[in-house]
Design a protein around this motif. Structure first.
Motif, PDB file in Angstrom:
ATOM      1  N   HIS A 134     -10.595  -2.628  -4.485  1.00 41.11           N
ATOM      2  CA  HIS A 134      -9.985  -3.636  -5.605  1.00 41.11           C
ATOM      3  C   HIS A 134      -8.827  -2.925  -6.095  1.00 41.11           C
ATOM      4  O   HIS A 134      -8.779  -1.530  -6.056  1.00 41.11           O
ATOM      5  CB  HIS A 134     -10.991  -4.013  -6.412  1.00 41.11           C
ATOM      6  CG  HIS A 134     -11.377  -2.826  -7.391  1.00 41.11           C
ATOM      7  ND1 HIS A 134     -12.386  -1.773  -6.883  1.00 41.11           N
ATOM      8  CD2 HIS A 134     -10.854  -2.458  -8.733  1.00 41.11           C
ATOM      9  CE1 HIS A 134     -12.558  -0.951  -8.030  1.00 41.11           C
ATOM     10  NE2 HIS A 134     -11.707  -1.237  -8.878  1.00 41.11           N
ATOM     11  N   ASP A 155      -7.272  -2.776 -10.217  1.00 39.49           N
ATOM     12  CA  ASP A 155      -7.678  -3.190 -11.555  1.00 39.49           C
ATOM     13  C   ASP A 155      -6.561  -4.229 -11.940  1.00 39.49           C
ATOM     14  O   ASP A 155      -5.274  -3.920 -12.021  1.00 39.49           O
ATOM     15  CB  ASP A 155      -7.786  -1.906 -12.424  1.00 39.49           C
ATOM     16  CG  ASP A 155      -8.973  -1.054 -11.982  1.00 39.49           C
ATOM     17  OD1 ASP A 155      -9.856  -1.465 -11.306  1.00 39.49           O
ATOM     18  OD2 ASP A 155      -8.855   0.069 -12.466  1.00 39.49           O
ATOM     19  N   HIS A 208      -8.641   0.864  -4.796  1.00 44.13           N
ATOM     20  CA  HIS A 208      -9.478   2.182  -4.701  1.00 44.13           C
ATOM     21  C   HIS A 208     -10.979   1.573  -4.640  1.00 44.13           C
ATOM     22  O   HIS A 208     -11.255   0.097  -4.561  1.00 44.13           O
ATOM     23  CB  HIS A 208      -9.684   2.874  -6.086  1.00 44.13           C
ATOM     24  CG  HIS A 208      -9.314   2.046  -7.369  1.00 44.13           C
ATOM     25  ND1 HIS A 208      -8.303   1.195  -7.636  1.00 44.13           N
ATOM     26  CD2 HIS A 208     -10.457   1.756  -8.431  1.00 44.13           C
ATOM     27  CE1 HIS A 208      -8.474   0.638  -8.945  1.00 44.13           C
ATOM     28  NE2 HIS A 208      -9.806   0.855  -9.263  1.00 44.13           N
TER      29      HIS A 208
HETATM   30 NI    NI Z   1     -11.239   0.038 -10.392  1.00 38.39          NI
END
Ligand code: NI
Ligand code: OGA
Length: 351
Positions: free
Chosen positions: A224, A226, A281
């Motif tokens: 994903h 952020d 990540h």
């Molecule tokens: Ni994250």
């Protein structure tokens, strides 16, 4: 809005002594830790390091900006947060997760706000789940803060959360100035775009990745980016697990003692018109040790329009993202869960 199935605490599963993991946690082969074809082609490298004590120099700001362009991630040292405070906060979260399930369930969250103790993201029925539990809480604005929902155990935890949060907010303020300068903008640019000191939002997620009998079949956290502004991660300094996408590889970040890990989120990617990257990540798990991390999400005021800085939009490089508030963006993410390609990435691809 509620969870589509009964929520299973992963830590309890892990502690039950099972030798194989339930199918709900088994990822399709191509998504498993060893699944990406080119995994070991590139020599493993660690992410760049930024020394806050040197950030007055133009060269150091350039290096940080380069880290944000090339990796979207960097370690930060001399960040001003005491090693003791970091250890105490981590320890208090470990103690919380080590409480009996009944006690933790008093904080059980719902997909309405995500606030509290939980074990899944997204409400898709039958979804394949990640091997982790977490505790999510709002920190800023203080009007959204709900200490009644914060863990009452161990007794010092509320105070520690508050103290650690205020230190991280200070650090983020400093980073925002240097990140603005690194884009060739006035040092106040990014913080102003976030709504200023009074406007910013912040939340925290303590992550518990229990040891796993079949770590090769699952992930602690799926790939994903952020969604927010920037993330300050307090990693488990004893147990690696965080991996960052670099080209076709997943690079395992080696934690550095006392360092924090900073990464650019989707909103700063937008403001910088993709000069700074919000990089995917994920987290891998292992069969020997639990891993605990604390992610601090530093976000823009949720009802402000976020759009590429005018100074960074040119004829050769038009605006790469649509104008959108963080509220609008987040709504979109929550419906879909953590997985999949972010809307921003798609709009990038279509340009
Ligand atoms: Ni994250
Ligand atoms: C996150 C995250 C990484 C980690 O919480 O968004 O990416 O190492 N955490 O726990």
């Amino acid at each position: 809005m509620s969870w589509p199935e009964p929520v299973v605490c992963v830590q309890s599963l892990a502690e039950s002594g099972i030798k194989t993991i339930p199918v709900r946690y088994v990822k399709p082969p191509c998504q498993r830790p060893g699944g990406a074809a080119m995994e070991s082609v590139e020599v493993q490298r660690n992410i760049p390091m930024v020394d806050m004590a040197k950030l007055e120099s133009a060269a150091a700001v350039r290096d940080m900006a380069e880290a944000c362009q090339e990796w979207g991630f960097f370690h930060v040292i001399n960040h001003g947060i005491s090693g003791e405070l970091m250890e105490c906060v981590k320890e208090s979260w470990k103690q919380f997760f080590d409480q009996p399930l009944d006690l933790k369930k008093q904080y059980a969250n719902s997909p309405m706000t995500y606030e509290g103790y939980g074990s899944r993201l997204g409400i898709e029925k039958g979804a394949i789940l990640d091997w982790s539990d977490y505790f999510f809480l709002n920190y800023m604005p203080t009007s959204l803060r709900n200490p009644a929902m914060w863990p009452a155990f161990p007794p010092s935890s509320k105070k520690l959360i508050e103290e650690y949060g205020s230190e991280v907010v200070k650090l983020c303020g400093k980073l925002m100035k240097r990140l603005s300068v690194g884009l060739g903008l006035k040092e106040e640019y990014l913080l102003n775009a976030f709504g200023g000191e009074e406007g910013i939002g912040a939340c925290m997620r303590a992550n518990m990745y229990p040891k796993c009998p079949q770590p090769d079949l699952t992930l602690g956290l799926s790939p994903h980016s952020d969604p927010g502004g920037m993330t300050i991660l307090l990693p488990d300094h004893n147990v690696p697990g965080l991996q960052v996408r670099k080209g076709d590889n997943w690079i395992t970040i080696d934690p550095i003692p006392n360092a924090l890990i900073v990464n650019i989120g989707d909103q700063i990617q937008v403001l910088s018109n993709a000069i700074y990257k919000s990089v995917k990540h994920r987290v891998i798990v292992n069969s020997n040790k639990d891993r605990v991390s604390l992610a601090f999400f530093y976000n823009p005021k949720s009802d402000l329009i976020i759009e590429p800085a005018k100074e960074l939009v040119t004829e050769e490089r038009p605006a790469l993202f649509p104008r959108m508030t963080f509220d609008e963006y987040r709504l979109h993410i929550r419906k879909r869960g953590i997985c999949g390609t972010s809307q921003h990435e798609q709009s990038l691809k279509s340009t």
